[in-house]
Write an enzyme that holds these catalytic residues in place. Structure first.
Site, short mmCIF file in Angstrom:
data_model
loop_
_atom_site.label_atom_id
_atom_site.label_comp_id
_atom_site.label_asym_id
_atom_site.label_seq_id
_atom_site.Cartn_x
_atom_site.Cartn_y
_atom_site.Cartn_z
NE ARG A 104 5.36 -0.20 10.88
CZ ARG A 104 4.23 -0.32 10.21
NH1 ARG A 104 4.14 0.11 8.97
NH2 ARG A 104 3.17 -0.86 10.76
NE ARG B 52 -5.73 -1.24 9.67
CZ ARG B 52 -4.57 -0.56 9.55
NH1 ARG B 52 -4.47 0.47 8.74
NH2 ARG B 52 -3.52 -0.94 10.22
NE ARG C 198 0.92 -4.36 11.94
CZ ARG C 198 2.06 -4.22 11.28
NH1 ARG C 198 3.14 -4.86 11.66
NH2 ARG C 198 2.12 -3.46 10.22
NE ARG D 77 6.44 -3.15 6.68
CZ ARG D 77 5.13 -3.01 6.67
NH1 ARG D 77 4.51 -2.70 5.55
NH2 ARG D 77 4.42 -3.19 7.76
CE LYS E 221 -2.30 -0.72 3.81
NZ LYS E 221 -1.82 -2.00 4.34
P1 AMP Z 1 -0.26 0.65 9.51
O1 AMP Z 1 1.00 1.44 9.27
O2 AMP Z 1 -1.38 1.06 8.61
O3 AMP Z 1 0.01 -0.83 9.49
O4 AMP Z 1 -0.73 1.01 11.00
C1 AMP Z 1 0.08 0.76 12.12
C2 AMP Z 1 -0.81 0.69 13.36
O5 AMP Z 1 -1.48 1.96 13.56
C3 AMP Z 1 -1.93 -0.33 13.30
O6 AMP Z 1 -1.51 -1.64 13.67
C4 AMP Z 1 -2.93 0.26 14.30
O7 AMP Z 1 -2.51 0.02 15.63
C5 AMP Z 1 -2.81 1.75 14.03
N1 AMP Z 1 -3.76 2.19 12.95
C6 AMP Z 1 -3.45 2.67 11.73
N2 AMP Z 1 -4.56 2.97 11.03
C7 AMP Z 1 -5.61 2.66 11.83
C8 AMP Z 1 -7.03 2.71 11.70
N3 AMP Z 1 -7.62 3.14 10.55
N4 AMP Z 1 -7.79 2.31 12.74
C9 AMP Z 1 -7.24 1.89 13.89
N5 AMP Z 1 -5.92 1.77 14.09
C10 AMP Z 1 -5.09 2.16 13.08
#
Ligand code: AMP
Length: 216
Positions: free
Chosen positions: A160, A88, A171, A127, A13
C-alpha cells in the site's frame, strides 16, 4: 451480531475480520478498503479522501460517516455486520449509535487488539496485499509460500502506498491520540474486550470466537 474490531494499523484487524466474517458469517465493512476502492475508481469521494490518506491522516468525519451510513443501510447488514477501521473519532462513534438506533440496532461488542508499537511498525513496513483478492500478508508473521505471489489466488502482491515507515509512524500517532477516548466510550458502555494481538492469528481468533459466542 453488530461488532466492531479496533486496533492500531497492522494490529491484525483485517486478518481477524476475514476469519470472523467467514465463520459467522457477517459482512466485513472496512472503511479503509472502501476509501481505497473509491480512490482507485477516482470517484468524487475518492478524490476528496486521497490527500488525507496519502498523508496518513483521517478523512473528515462528515465524509466517513456518510459512507458508513449508506453501507449499513444495505440489506446484507440487517442481521449483523463487522466494522473494521470505523469509528476512529467520538463523533463517528456517536453517529454510528444514532444510525443504528434509527433501526432499533446497537453495537454489541468491540474487540480491541493490543500490540506493542515496535511490532506494529515492523509489520506495517513488511505488509503486502493481493491486487486480486485483497488478502493481506506480512513478511514477519504471515508470509507467502512464493515471494510476491498470493497463496490464495495467485495474484500479484503489492505494498500500500501509505505503508512506509514515515506514514506508518504518523498513522500510529493519529491512532493513539484518537483511540483512547473511543476505548473509554465503549468501556463505559460495558462492551469493550481488549485482547493481546501479538500472538499467532489463530490463537487470537480462538479468543475472539469465545467472546462472540457469549453475545450470540
Ligand atoms: P485503514 O486501512 O483502516 O488503515 O485506513 C486507511 C486510511 O483510510 C486511513 O489512514 C484514513 O486516511 C482513511 N480512513 C479509514 N477509515 C477511516 C475512518 N473511520 N475515519 C477517517 N478516515 C478513515
Amino acid at each position: 451480531m453488530n461488532i466492531i474490531i479496533m486496533g492500531p494499523p497492522a494490529a491484525g484487524k483485517g486478518t481477524q475480520a476475514e476469519m470472523i466474517s467467514v465463520a459467522y458469517p457477517l459482512p466485513h465493512i472496512s472503511t479503509g478498503e472502501i476509501f481505497r476502492e473509491e480512490v482507485s475508481n477516482q470517484t468524487a469521494i475518492g478524490k476528496q479522501a486521497q490527500p488525507y490518506m496519502d498523508a496518513g491522516q483521517l478523512v473528515p468525519d462528515q465524509v466517513t460517516i456518510g459512507i458508513v451510513a449508506e453501507r449499513l443501510a444495505m440489506p446484507d447488514c440487517e442481521s449483523g455486520f463487522l466494522l473494521d477501521g470505523y469509528p476512529r473519532t467520538i463523533l463517528q462513534a456517536q453517529a454510528l449509535d444514532d444510525i443504528l438506533s434509527q433501526s432499533g440496532r446497537r453495537v454489541e461488542l468491540v474487540v480491541n487488539l493490543v500490540v506493542p508499537n515496535e511490532v506494529l511498525l515492523a509489520r506495517v513496513v513488511g505488509r503486502v496485499n493481493c491486487v486480486k483478492c485483497k488478502k493481506v500478508y506480512n513478511s514477519i508473521s504471515n508470509s507467502t509460500k512464493i515471494a510476491g505471489i498470493c497463496d490464495k489466488c495467485g495474484g500479484e502482491l503489492v505494498q500500500r502506498s501509505d505503508d512506509n515507515e514515515e506514514t506508518a509512524q504518523n498513522r500510529l500517532q493519529v491512532y493513539i491520540d484518537e483511540a483512547e477516548p473511543l476505548l473509554q466510550y465503549y468501556e463505559d458502555k460495558g462492551i469493550l474486550v481488549s485482547l493481546d494481538g501479538d500472538r499467532k492469528p489463530l490463537t487470537v481468533f480462538a479468543e475472539i470466537v469465545r467472546e462472540l459466542n457469549k453475545i450470540r
